[in-house]
Structures are given as C-alpha cells and as structure tokens.
Design an enzyme around this catalytic site. Structure first.
Site, PDB file in Angstrom:
ATOM      1  N   ARG A   2     -13.142   3.688 -29.228  1.00 58.39           N
ATOM      2  CA  ARG A   2     -12.447   4.917 -29.573  1.00 58.39           C
ATOM      3  C   ARG A   2     -11.822   5.685 -28.439  1.00 58.39           C
ATOM      4  O   ARG A   2     -11.123   6.662 -28.679  1.00 58.39           O
ATOM      5  CB  ARG A   2     -13.426   5.838 -30.317  1.00 58.39           C
ATOM      6  CG  ARG A   2     -13.715   5.326 -31.706  1.00 58.39           C
ATOM      7  CD  ARG A   2     -14.747   6.153 -32.398  1.00 58.39           C
ATOM      8  NE  ARG A   2     -16.067   5.917 -31.822  1.00 58.39           N
ATOM      9  CZ  ARG A   2     -17.212   6.252 -32.424  1.00 58.39           C
ATOM     10  NH1 ARG A   2     -17.189   6.854 -33.595  1.00 58.39           N
ATOM     11  NH2 ARG A   2     -18.362   5.991 -31.871  1.00 58.39           N
ATOM     12  N   TYR A  28     -32.011  -0.855 -38.179  1.00 56.28           N
ATOM     13  CA  TYR A  28     -31.015  -0.455 -39.186  1.00 56.28           C
ATOM     14  C   TYR A  28     -31.394  -0.978 -40.574  1.00 56.28           C
ATOM     15  O   TYR A  28     -31.219  -0.290 -41.581  1.00 56.28           O
ATOM     16  CB  TYR A  28     -29.630  -0.978 -38.798  1.00 56.28           C
ATOM     17  CG  TYR A  28     -28.992  -0.196 -37.673  1.00 56.28           C
ATOM     18  CD1 TYR A  28     -28.511   1.097 -37.886  1.00 56.28           C
ATOM     19  CD2 TYR A  28     -28.866  -0.736 -36.408  1.00 56.28           C
ATOM     20  CE1 TYR A  28     -27.931   1.822 -36.854  1.00 56.28           C
ATOM     21  CE2 TYR A  28     -28.287  -0.018 -35.364  1.00 56.28           C
ATOM     22  CZ  TYR A  28     -27.826   1.262 -35.597  1.00 56.28           C
ATOM     23  OH  TYR A  28     -27.261   1.982 -34.580  1.00 56.28           O
ATOM     24  N   ARG A  63     -18.397  -1.586 -25.058  1.00 55.63           N
ATOM     25  CA  ARG A  63     -17.585  -0.722 -25.942  1.00 55.63           C
ATOM     26  C   ARG A  63     -16.216  -0.401 -25.352  1.00 55.63           C
ATOM     27  O   ARG A  63     -15.662   0.659 -25.633  1.00 55.63           O
ATOM     28  CB  ARG A  63     -18.298   0.597 -26.244  1.00 55.63           C
ATOM     29  CG  ARG A  63     -19.564   0.466 -27.044  1.00 55.63           C
ATOM     30  CD  ARG A  63     -19.254   0.537 -28.536  1.00 55.63           C
ATOM     31  NE  ARG A  63     -20.440   0.270 -29.332  1.00 55.63           N
ATOM     32  CZ  ARG A  63     -21.170   1.229 -29.898  1.00 55.63           C
ATOM     33  NH1 ARG A  63     -20.826   2.473 -29.757  1.00 55.63           N
ATOM     34  NH2 ARG A  63     -22.221   0.905 -30.602  1.00 55.63           N
ATOM     35  N   ASP A  95     -19.158  -6.191 -34.361  1.00 54.45           N
ATOM     36  CA  ASP A  95     -20.321  -5.307 -34.313  1.00 54.45           C
ATOM     37  C   ASP A  95     -21.592  -6.131 -34.414  1.00 54.45           C
ATOM     38  O   ASP A  95     -21.583  -7.228 -34.971  1.00 54.45           O
ATOM     39  CB  ASP A  95     -20.279  -4.273 -35.447  1.00 54.45           C
ATOM     40  CG  ASP A  95     -21.180  -3.094 -35.121  1.00 54.45           C
ATOM     41  OD1 ASP A  95     -20.793  -2.270 -34.286  1.00 54.45           O
ATOM     42  OD2 ASP A  95     -22.294  -3.024 -35.662  1.00 54.45           O
ATOM     43  N   ARG A 152      -7.170   2.326 -36.521  1.00 54.54           N
ATOM     44  CA  ARG A 152      -8.238   2.713 -37.450  1.00 54.54           C
ATOM     45  C   ARG A 152      -7.772   3.661 -38.558  1.00 54.54           C
ATOM     46  O   ARG A 152      -8.445   3.800 -39.576  1.00 54.54           O
ATOM     47  CB  ARG A 152      -9.433   3.286 -36.693  1.00 54.54           C
ATOM     48  CG  ARG A 152     -10.279   2.249 -35.970  1.00 54.54           C
ATOM     49  CD  ARG A 152     -11.204   1.483 -36.921  1.00 54.54           C
ATOM     50  NE  ARG A 152     -12.376   2.307 -37.205  1.00 54.54           N
ATOM     51  CZ  ARG A 152     -12.547   3.077 -38.256  1.00 54.54           C
ATOM     52  NH1 ARG A 152     -11.638   3.112 -39.189  1.00 54.54           N
ATOM     53  NH2 ARG A 152     -13.618   3.795 -38.409  1.00 54.54           N
TER      54      ARG A 152
END
Ligand code: CP3
Length: 335
Positions: free
Chosen positions: A27, A148, A23, A72, A36
């Site tokens: 962010r 998911y 990652r 992703d 974003r």
C-alpha cells in the site's frame, strides 16, 4: 551466475548486500492503491496478470535484488476448506473458522490445482524479470496460519489458539500438522514454478513458550524446510532473543526483526546467513537518517551472508524517498 540474493542466502561473501523489503509491493505505492480501486484483494492475487503488475511495481520504483510475489500467506486456507477475505479496517477474516478440537484434523485438496494461480504468477515473473532479479516465494508458518483459522480474525494476543494448546494439546498438534503438510507442498510447488528463494513467515510464533515452540512447532518447521532445492529464510517476529530456535528450523537464513542487534545476532548465529533488520518506522524519517542507520546495519553484518531488509513489512504510508534511500544504500555499498 546466481542472483546476489541467492548467493547471500547461501552464505557467500557478496560485493554488496542484496536488498529487498517485506511487503514491498503493497500500500505505500500509489499505483497499488489505484489497482486496488478496481480489484478486491482476492481478485488481485488470483488474477496472475494483475498480481504480476503489482509485484513489478517495486521493480519500477527501486530495482531491488528480489521481487516477492504478490500474494498472501492465507492462500493455503482454501485447500483446507476455509474461506477468507480481507476486510478494510479489520484485516483478514476467516468466514468458517475451526469450530473446536474435533474440527482440527483437516484433509486438504490438491494444492497445485487449488493454487494454480500462484504457479502461473511465478512463471510470468520468471519470464519477465527472472534474469535480472531473484523471484521470492513464501508461505505462512503453521502457528500463524492456525491463529487466523481458529480466531477467525486478527488476534493481538492469539489467545483463541493458545487456549486450544492449553485445553486440547492433541488437537493443537493435529491442526499445526495439517498446516505444515499443506505448506510443505505449497513451497515445493513454488520452487517447481521458478521461485529462486522462499521465506517461511511464522510471524506470530514468538508467542509460544520456548518449551512449546520446541515441542510443537520446531519439528514442523524442520519438516517444511527440509529438501527444498532453493535457499530458505525463516521469519518470526519478537523472539525475545531465542535465535537458536530460528537457527534450528533448518532454514538457510534467519530473518531478524528490529529488536535484535545485528552484531549480537552475528555473534550468536556464527556463519548462519542473516536478513534484516532496519526498523520499518525509520522510513518515516528523512533519507539522510535512513542512510545512516542502514549503513550501520550493513557494517555490523559484514560481507558474508547478509541480505538487507527491514525488520518487518513496509507500512502503508511510508514515503517513497526513504525507501529509495534504503535500497540505494545497499546498491552503492562496496565491500
Ligand atoms: O510485497 C508484498 O506485498 C508481498 C506479499 C505479502 C502480503 N502479505 C501482501 C498483502 C506477504 C509476504 C504477506 C504476508 C502476510 N500476510 C503475513 C506474514 C508477514 C507479516 O507481514 O506479518 C501475514 C500475517 C499476513 C496476513 C495478512 N494479510 C495481513 C495481516 C494483512 C493486512 C491486513 C490489513 O488490513 O492491514 C493481509 C492483507 C494483505 N496482504 C495486504 C497486502 C499488500 C493488504 C491488502 C490491502 O488492503 O490492499
């Protein structure tokens, strides 16, 4: 000569450990948040120029030994006919989740066509920085993707999927198998488009009993990872020991979360290369503390087949100075 990361993942002795972070492109970097503001998450990963720009942000900041493509694990849901988006404050949401045991035998569309934007991204990265750093591809593992697909949203306990295991074991097996087939093709596609290393993230698979892991999941990890021509890494969080299960996946290297002690892992895994494993929360401390803890990991891992990484992904408001200290500790190291 091969990239340092490729050499370490293949078990070679390296003059210092290669370093990258799970990652790393996300962010915690201010420019990521600016990009974003302009593009939704899905627009960003599906537009190769934008995904490239994001992938390169940590390159500009830290010059790591590997750049993980900005994408992703959920991209493979689409070839299986499942639509998803990332909802702020919730996480990934699958709009048409698996409806029941009769809905688990999924055919899938041509991965190369459906995910051509990933191939385009890898080719761009190879052109821009492929000589200087390793390009890392990745895919989710069957258990994590199925969690998911069945729950339709993040599930802390993964109970919807575990209920399927309990009530309809054959449907559970079929669903995991469908994901394994897509993922296998997807990783081969990434290698064909220039990934130097690939990582399989079956992040949540530690939820399975050891018996179920061996019966339902291990053969699929082995199928997915066999016959890829680049070094492979496997990551599962919270295995509670059980490193033998990761070793038996057939991956070249085992990524360790921060609950594993590096020297104990080395003892148990022998010559198998390892990746990890600083607690990502340590990056909220000062750079001095980060250096000290990182040096201890490098020392315990030794010079052969160690890739320095965190025990899981970088958290969103992590200070840049601590990440710099982490990367520099590896870069200044001399065995
Ligand atoms: O450096 C990188 O950022 C590499 C790309 C990468 C992302 N996700 C980007 C991303 C990788 C390797 C992943 C893997 C991933 N995605 C996993 C497996 C490993 C892990 O970290 O557990 C899982 C389970 C996912 C599913 C997923 N996608 C989650 C849990 C989230 C976060 C949701 C949230 O709101 O916290 C996503 C979205 C996502 N993937 C973001 C990023 C940077 C955040 C998007 C944003 O809000 O801007």
């Amino acid at each position: 000569m091969d990239h340092l990361l490729v050499r370490a993942a293949s078990g070679e002795r390296t003059e210092r450990p290669p370093v990258w972070m799970m990652r790393q492109a996300g962010r915690h970097i201010p420019e990521y948040r600016e990009i974003r503001d302009e593009y939704s998450f899905l627009e960003a990963i599906k537009t190769p120029e934008v995904a490239e720009e994001i992938t390169l942000l940590p390159w500009e900041y830290y010059r790591p030994d590997g750049l993980v493509m900005f994408s992703d694990i959920l991209t493979v849901l689409e070839p299986l006919g499942l639509s998803y988006h990332i909802e702020s404050g919730v996480g990934p949401v699958v709009e048409n989740p698996i409806e029941g045991p009769e809905d688990t035998d999924r055919t899938f569309d041509d991965v190369r066509e459906e995910l051509d934007y990933v191939g385009a991204l890898l080719r761009r990265l190879n052109d821009s920085v492929g000589d200087e750093t390793a390009i890392i591809g990745f895919a989710g593992g069957p258990f994590t993707l199925a969690s998911y697909a069945v729950a339709g949203q993040p599930s802390r306990t993964h109970l919807p999927l575990r209920k399927l295991r309990a009530r309809h074991p054959e449907a559970f097996r079929t669903l995991l198998q469908s994901f394994a087939e897509v993922v296998r093709e997807y990783l081969q596609f990434q290698v064909d488009n220039g990934a130097d290393v690939v990582q399989l993230f079956d992040t949540y698979a530690g939820e399975l009993t050891t018996e179920d892991y061996r019966e339902f999941l291990q053969p699929l990890h082995q199928e997915i990872l066999a016959d890829l021509d680049v070094p492979t890494i496997v990551f599962v969080r919270r295995m509670n020991g059980r490193l033998d299960l990761l070793e038996e996946s057939g991956a070249d290297a085992v990524s360790l979360d921060w609950t594993v002690e590096m020297d104990a892992a080395r003892e148990e895994l022998g010559d198998t290369p390892v990746q990890g494993n600083l607690d990502p929360s340590y990056l909220y401390s000062d750079p001095e503390f980060v250096r000290e803890k990182t040096e201890a990991i490098i020392e315990a891992a030794g010079p052969e087949g160690h890739i320095l990484n965190l025990g899981h992904g970088v958290h969103k408001d992590t200070p840049v100075e601590s990440v710099e200290a982490f990367v520099e500790t590896a870069k200044e190291w001399e065995w």
